[in-house]
Structures are given as C-alpha cells and as structure tokens.
Design a protein around this motif. Structure first.
Motif, mmCIF file in Angstrom:
data_model
loop_
_atom_site.group_PDB
_atom_site.id
_atom_site.type_symbol
_atom_site.label_atom_id
_atom_site.label_comp_id
_atom_site.label_asym_id
_atom_site.label_seq_id
_atom_site.Cartn_x
_atom_site.Cartn_y
_atom_site.Cartn_z
ATOM 1 N N GLN A 61 0.829 -1.210 0.000
ATOM 2 C CA GLN A 61 0.000 0.000 0.000
ATOM 3 C C GLN A 61 0.858 1.253 0.000
ATOM 4 O OE1 GLN A 61 -2.581 -0.847 3.340
ATOM 5 N NE2 GLN A 61 -4.307 -0.915 1.949
ATOM 6 N N VAL A 62 1.878 1.243 0.840
ATOM 7 C CA VAL A 62 2.789 2.389 0.904
ATOM 8 C C VAL A 62 3.443 2.595 -0.452
ATOM 9 C CG1 VAL A 62 4.959 3.181 1.911
ATOM 10 C CG2 VAL A 62 3.209 2.185 3.369
ATOM 11 N N LYS B 15 2.059 6.455 -6.908
ATOM 12 C CA LYS B 15 1.026 7.399 -7.357
ATOM 13 C C LYS B 15 1.543 8.824 -7.234
ATOM 14 C CE LYS B 15 -3.926 6.965 -6.443
ATOM 15 N NZ LYS B 15 -4.707 6.523 -5.295
ATOM 16 N N ALA B 16 2.108 9.117 -6.076
ATOM 17 C CA ALA B 16 2.622 10.461 -5.821
ATOM 18 C C ALA B 16 3.729 10.790 -6.808
ATOM 19 C CB ALA B 16 3.127 10.546 -4.388
ATOM 20 N N GLU C 260 2.336 1.653 -3.386
ATOM 21 C CA GLU C 260 1.378 2.152 -4.380
ATOM 22 C C GLU C 260 1.137 3.648 -4.205
ATOM 23 O OE1 GLU C 260 -1.926 -0.460 -3.986
ATOM 24 O OE2 GLU C 260 -1.268 -1.717 -5.657
ATOM 25 N N GLU C 261 1.028 4.066 -2.945
ATOM 26 C CA GLU C 261 0.859 5.491 -2.655
ATOM 27 C C GLU C 261 2.035 6.285 -3.199
ATOM 28 O OE1 GLU C 261 -1.518 7.454 -1.103
ATOM 29 O OE2 GLU C 261 -2.698 5.663 -1.580
ATOM 30 N N ARG C 262 3.203 5.753 -2.933
ATOM 31 C CA ARG C 262 4.419 6.455 -3.323
ATOM 32 C C ARG C 262 4.497 6.533 -4.849
ATOM 33 N NH1 ARG C 262 9.020 2.949 -2.054
ATOM 34 N NH2 ARG C 262 8.781 2.401 -4.240
#
Lengths: 585, 192
Positions: free
Chosen positions: A457-458, A464-465, A460-462
C-alpha cells in the motif's frame, strides 16, 4: 569412584527388560538388498541431495550436503548405485514421506578415501567442519548436530562435560554393549570433546544396572590415564534425560527457559556420539552405521551394527520375530512410536527396534476420567503439573498450557505410565505442542502477509505520488513554454491591449508568490494567457447583428446588458470560459 | 469556619485530581483503537476481501462498528470463535464455505506475462515482468485468490497445501471405538 550424587524429582521404575538383549556381543547385520537413506536425519536444515539416480557412489561418499550451520551431511552407507532420489516414508510418527536417496549395494563395500583430522593441531573451526561433514549427530535420540553442541557458549566457562551412558529406557541395550566392547574408542572420543570444550571436569554417567559397562569404561579411562570420572547413577527412569543426568551428577537445575545447557557451563553427549566422533576424527569415517538393539517379541534379541538406511523389516527378521508380531516400535516403550510399515529405514537416531505384540504391550484400556489423584505430578521429572496441562490441552486452551510450561515437558511418559485412569497424557501434550507450533507458524505467516500488504500500500501510494509529480512537472514545463509563447505573441500583436496587462500584472503584483512557487506561477500564467486569448477572440469577433444598429437600439442594448449584469444573469468578465480553454493543454 | 475549610479542601482535591487526570489524558493517550488491533491480530491477514472490505484492517474496523464477525472464510470457524471470545458476541456459523488452505500456482506455459495478477496480489507474492513469465512465491502466497479473476488466460489455479513432515500435527487423542478393521496401526500408537 565415590561421589556425592543428587536426585531429581519423580521418575518411575518400569521393568527394565534389558537382560534379553545384552548377553550377546554386537553382531554385524548383513548387507540389505537396498538402502533408503533419508536426507533429513538430524535437527536443523534438511541436507540437499548431491547425487542423482544412476550415480555410482562409494561407501562413505557424501550424498547430502549440510544445509546451514545446524545441519549435518549424509553419506552413502555402502558402495553401489543410486536408484532414485525420491519421497519415501521415514521413521516419524506421522508416517509421511520425505526425500530419501535409495541405493542398491554392489556388494563390494568399497570405501571412499578417508581423511582423518588431527584435532589437537587443527583449528577448532576445522574440527567442527570435519564433524559436520562426517554427519556426526547426537545418537541419544534427538539427533542434534554434534559440532553445534561443541561450540563453547560465549562468556560462560565450561564446568562439566557429561557423557550420557545412562540408557534409562527399558529394552534398549545398545549403549551398554557399545561401552562394554568399544570403551577404548568411546573414551578417546570423549577426550576429543574434552579438548574442544575445555571443561573443568568430565563425568561419565552410567546407570548402576550396567556393571559390565561401568567396569569396561573405568578400565579404558584408567588405561588411557584420563582424569574422567565414571559414575554409577541409580537406575531410575528417566535418569538418561539430559537435564535429569545433569541434576544427578552436578546438582545443577537447568532452568526451563534455557535453550542450551552450555549457557550454564554443562554439555551432555551420548556415548555413541563420542564413539562416532572418534571414528570421524581418527579414521575419517562418516556416520554411516550405528549399533541398535533388536528385541521384544523375538526369538533372538541382540544388538547389531547396522547401516543407516537398512529397512527395519529386514533387521527384525534377523532376530526371528514370533508370528504374532504385529508392528515395530522404534525407540523404547516409554518414548518410542510404532513405525508405519516394515520398509521404514533405520536412521542415525534409531537406537532400538522392538517387535510389538499384544502380550508385551497389552492394548490400552479405554481412557477414564481424571480423578485428580496427582500421581502424574509426583512422577514428573520436570516438576510440572501434568493434570493441569491435561485439562487445558483437552479443552484446547493452549495459552493456559503454556502458562503451565508445557514446553518443558520432555514427553518421557512417566505421567502416562502411572495414570490410574490410563489417560494418554503425553498424547495430549504432544497434540497441544504441535497445535501451538502450528499457530505460531500461522501467526508468523499472517504477520509477514500483513507487513507485505502494508508495504504494498505504501509503495502504491508512493508510486502514485511520484507519477503525479512527474506529470505535473511535465505539464508545468509545457505550460510555461506555452505561456511564454502566448505572452510573446500577445505583446507583439498589441502592446497596449489589456491582454498583455492581465498577463503581466499579476506576475508583477505578486513576485513573492512567484518566487515561492514558480511552477504554480507558470501554470497560472498559462491560465491567464489562455483567458486573455479567449477574451481577445471574443473582442475580435463582435456579434454581427450589432454592427448596423441605430444609436437608440445600441443604447437600449447597453441598458439591457447593464440590467443583466446587475441581475448576475451574465458575468461581467467572461472568466467561466477560461478553464475550458486551458484544459486541452 | 469548619465548613469553609472542608469546602476548600475538597476544592483543592478536585483541582489536584483534575490536573492529574488531565495530565494523564495527554501523557497516556492511546493512539487509535486498541480493539481494532486485537481483532486484526485474530484475522488471518490474507487481505482477500472475501468479507466485503478491502483488507483485514478495514474489516477489523467494521467489526468494531458493529459488523458481523462471521464474514472471514480464511479465518474459519475457529476465527469466528476467537472473535466471539474477544468481543463477547455470539458465535455464528461462518457466512461462507470453509476451504482448506491453498496456494496459487501459475501454469508457466500458459502465462502471457500481462502483469495483471502482479497488480492484483495484495502481498506482492508474484514475481514477473511485462511479457515475461510470472511465478508465485509459494511461501508468501496467502491463498486469497485475488489473482484468479484478472488473469486473461486463466493460467492460475489454487492448490491445497499438502501435509508434510514439517507441518504435520499430532492429532487430538481420541478414544478408540472398537471397530473391527485390519488396520491395527492406529490403536497401537499409544500402546507404549
């Protein structure tokens, strides 16, 4: 010699049944038709096979490479051809298969080149490596790689090296016969251990029901002029348990939480381990055979020297089992288990085969309710409370069993032996232990899955950012370029037009913001440029129907416009259309 | 006079205790809901979403907010039991069929390397790259089956984990019912 001995709590005195098999010398078992050598024969990592079907192997050739430090190599017990490396049933209470190397002997029994090691001259690490490569593991039952136990504990001086010749389980006499016949080499092996561990004293504990073994060992110790003490310990099951023998000989109590007795300056080895270690050091012979007792419901009980991998059924036939034999018990009657079928091979930790029948081992009467007599607690050599552990194991309340220290239980079987209600207590404890282990594995797997999920999850967030940032950068760069073009175009077209003003004014008016965030500024500039373009276009394209109007009509139109503005029907400045024109960029 | 003194003492006590409580409230503030963590520790962390929530933590949060406790098939009946014990709720039958623990296996001959399963795997247990064969790291596969639907060529299937010596467990001792069979091995096990 005279020595102050200690006592451990509890213990039982089952009929020893040793006399049947200890009157004849050790015999050499004949070569079996084929050998099935399981790769996993010791505690620790499973050795990796290094031979394949069709390979020709020599006696003592390594066929399984040790996997990690706590693991020991496995060797071909005789010369012959590897038939297959496949899953075969292994002596384990589960009756499940594990990877085995199957060898067909060629009858030549041809040795590989053996390289002894001078343990006094060589570095300890080299000796440990040699023992590991020779597959020397504890022959008392657990099969812990010997080199692992010979490594001294950091910061703890070794007080006592204890050699376990107690052999407390009924029926088993293999250590007895080994000490009687090969005491000399056993003592030499003990000397190797002594040189490696440097203990303050060496104690050889032998139960007092083996006077010949005690005499032979004493004679060997005297002959070699070693300062070892041969100590006769009272016959009481389970005096041969490592912690019990430590208690009897030294009075030291091993704390339940202690994983290795080396942490308290004591180390225990079986006499068989000492013997095979000496063969490995002095002769370069790997552990490919062992002495084992064949007894029980047979005509000719005796001790045999047996190649590892010999099918148990073939061995039992040597002792001529009675026709009513209905199974083979591996190990003693207290801690042993029935092997799933006669094809199961002998492994390094097989010390005894007992032909099973209903006369020797009458079928157990059904389990009755616990009457809380407390007999089990009285005989427990680890001072546990088996009846409490039984309640909680039965109720599957595993947390509570751990509170009652179920993992200190050595499964010696004393509690089951004395239980008047014939409750298979040890079965319950084994069940509880393996459930707790399984839960531990599941918990670890769940924790690992959770951390991996969270990491994903982390990540994927990263990602995305990072992607958004990259896009923004690209867009900004493009926008800045366009803005500059538009501004340049507007300036050249009409220097006095309000469009240029709208473009430049905010930039001038807010230089601080521009400095703080040039990207944002560039974007805003683009938007404003676009707005300006749109405005210019609108101004350039005057509504056609207003061109040829009379002044009155124009005035009326202006009034209407003014009213509409006042009523907010239309916006005074055409801002709304601006973002739309910015979008395609 | 006495009554004033009493009031003053009580007031002082109230102020002191209030300050202590206020301090404790700040100093020992519990971040998050500890119950969620306890529930999450019971959930099997397969992150499979069979409960209808996107992961085990959201389901744990939903349980705290009153969601049923029987929606986690990988946790099984035992999981429901443990949740019921923790939360003091009634044990309910599992809201789905309980399956044996499995791992996903990719048929590497059929795999076209589309990476869709890699994106679907909640625990990053699939290795591969675009137009390269993919494979599953068996030890890390939670058996959530989330990789099955996205696969365009249906090359992934679930395989039940077989019992081996490493994961074998001693069985619960049962009283032997005397049934006449030829298999005598089982009753003899505890003969010792």
């Amino acid at each position: 010699m005279l020595m102050n001995l200690f006592k451990f709590k509890g213990g039982v005195k089952p009929p020893s049944n040793k006399l049947q098999s200890n009157h004849l010398p050790i015999a050499q078992a004949p070569m079996p038709s084929r050998l099935v050598v399981p790769l996993h024969q010791s505690i620790g990592g499973t050795p990796q096979p290094i031979v394949a079907a069709g390979d020709h192997v020599l006696k003592g050739q390594k066929i399984g490479e040790a996997d990690g430090w706590i693991s020991a190599a496995v060797h071909a017990p005789t010369s012959g051809t590897v038939l297959e490396v496949a899953m075969h049933v292994r002596p384990h209470p589960s009756g499940l298969d594990s990877l085995c190397v199957v060898i067909e002997p060629d009858g030549k029994d041809e040795w590989i080149t053996r390289t002894p090691i001078d343990h006094k001259a060589a570095a300890p690490a080299d000796v440990f490596h040699h023992l590991q490569q020779c597959g020397i593991v504890g022959l008392g039952g657990a099969g812990f790689p010997a080199h692992g136990k010979l490594t001294p504990s950091k910061g703890v001086a070794m007080d006592e090296l204890i050699i376990n010749g107690a052999e407390c389980e009924p029926f088993i006499t293999c250590d007895d016969l080994l000490m009687r016949e090969r005491a000399d080499e056993v003592v030499r092996g003990i000397a190797v251990f002594r040189d490696l561990l440097q203990p303050k004293r060496v104690l050889i504990g032998i139960e007092d029901n083996k006077p010949e073994a005690i005499a032979a060992m004493q004679a060997a110790v005297d002959a070699q002029n070693e300062p070892f003490s041969v100590v006769a310990v009272p016959t009481l099951y389970p005096a041969g348990g490592a912690k019990q023998l430590i208690r009897v000989l030294t009075g030291k109590e091993v704390p339940g939480s202690m994983r290795s007795t080396a942490d308290m300056g004591v180390q225990v080895f079986n006499v068989g381990t000492a013997y095979s270690a000496w063969r490995a050091v002095a002769h370069g012979e790997p552990l490919i055979s062992r002495i084992l007792t064949i007894t029980g419901n047979v005509h000719a009980p005796r001790n045999y020297e047996v190649l590892i991998g010999t099918p148990m059924g073939e061995l039992l036939a040597l002792a001529q089992p009675h026709p009513d034999t209905d199974g083979i018990l591996m190990g003693g009657p207290m801690m042993g288990f029935l092997v799933p079928n006669p094809q199961v091979p002998v492994v390094k930790t097989t010390n005894c085969l007992i032909a099973h029948d209903d006369r020797l081992f009458p079928p157990k009467a059904p389990e009755m309710p616990c009457i809380r007599c407390g007999s089990c607690a009285q005989v427990c050599p680890h001072e546990l409370q088996p009846f409490e552990m039984y309640w909680f194991s039965r109720a599957k309340n595993f947390g509570k069993t751990q509170e009652y220290n179920i993992f200190d239980c050595i499964e010696c079987g004393c509690c089951s032996y004395v239980c008047p209600s014939r409750i298979p207590l040890v079965q319950y404890f084994r069940f509880a232990k393996s459930e707790i282990w399984a839960r531990e594995r599941e918990k670890n797997a769940a924790d690992a899955a959770k951390s991996r999920f969270e990491f994903k999850q982390v990540r994927e967030e990263r990602e995305k950012a990072e992607k958004a940032e990259k896009l923004a950068k690209a867009a900004a760069a493009q926008a800045a370029k366009k803005a500059a073009e538009a501004a340049a175009a507007a300036n050249t077209e009409n220097a006095t037009a309000p469009t240029a003003e709208t473009v430049t004014t905010p930039a001038v008016a807010d230089p601080a913001a521009a400095a703080v965030n040039p990207e944002k500024e560039a974007k805003r500039a683009t938007i404003e440029a676009a707005m300006a373009r749109a405005k210019a276009q609108r101004e350039a394209v005057q509504p056609k129907n207003t061109e040829s109007l009379t002044p009155e009509q124009q005035k009326a139109a202006a009034e209407i416009e003014a009213r509409r503005v006042a009523a907010h029907l239309i916006e005074p400045e055409p801002v709304a259309s601006a973002p739309a024109s910015e979008k395609p960029e | 006079m006495d009554i004033l003194l009493a009031i003053a003492i009580m007031a002082l006590g109230a102020v002191v205790l209030g300050a202590a409580l206020g301090f404790a409230a700040i100093k020992f503030k519990v971040e998050g809901d500890p119950l969620v963590e306890k529930i999450e520790a019971i959930l099997p962390q397969t992150q499979c979403g069979q409960c209808g929530f996107p992961g085990c933590k959201p389901y744990a949060e939903a349980i705290v907010n009153g969601e049923e406790i029987n929606k986690c098939p990988p946790g099984g009946t035992e999981g429901v039991q443990r949740l019921a014990d923790l939360l003091g709720r009634e044990v309910k039958p599992l809201d789905a069929e309980e399956k044996p623990k499995s791992v996903a296996i990719i048929d590497e001959n059929t795999c076209i390397g589309c990476t869709l399963c890699i994106q679907a795997c909640p625990v990053d247990a699939i290795v591969g790259a675009a137009k390269q064969m993919h494979t599953i790291i068996g030890q890390q596969c939670t058996g959530c089956e989330l990789c099955l639907p996205p696969c365009p060529v249906e090359c992934i299937h679930m395989e039940v984990i077989q019992e081996t010596i490493d994961n074998w467990k001693w069985k619960y001792p049962v009283v032997e019912m005397r049934v006449e069979t030829t298999d005598k091995a089982a009753p003899m096990k505890e003969a010792a």
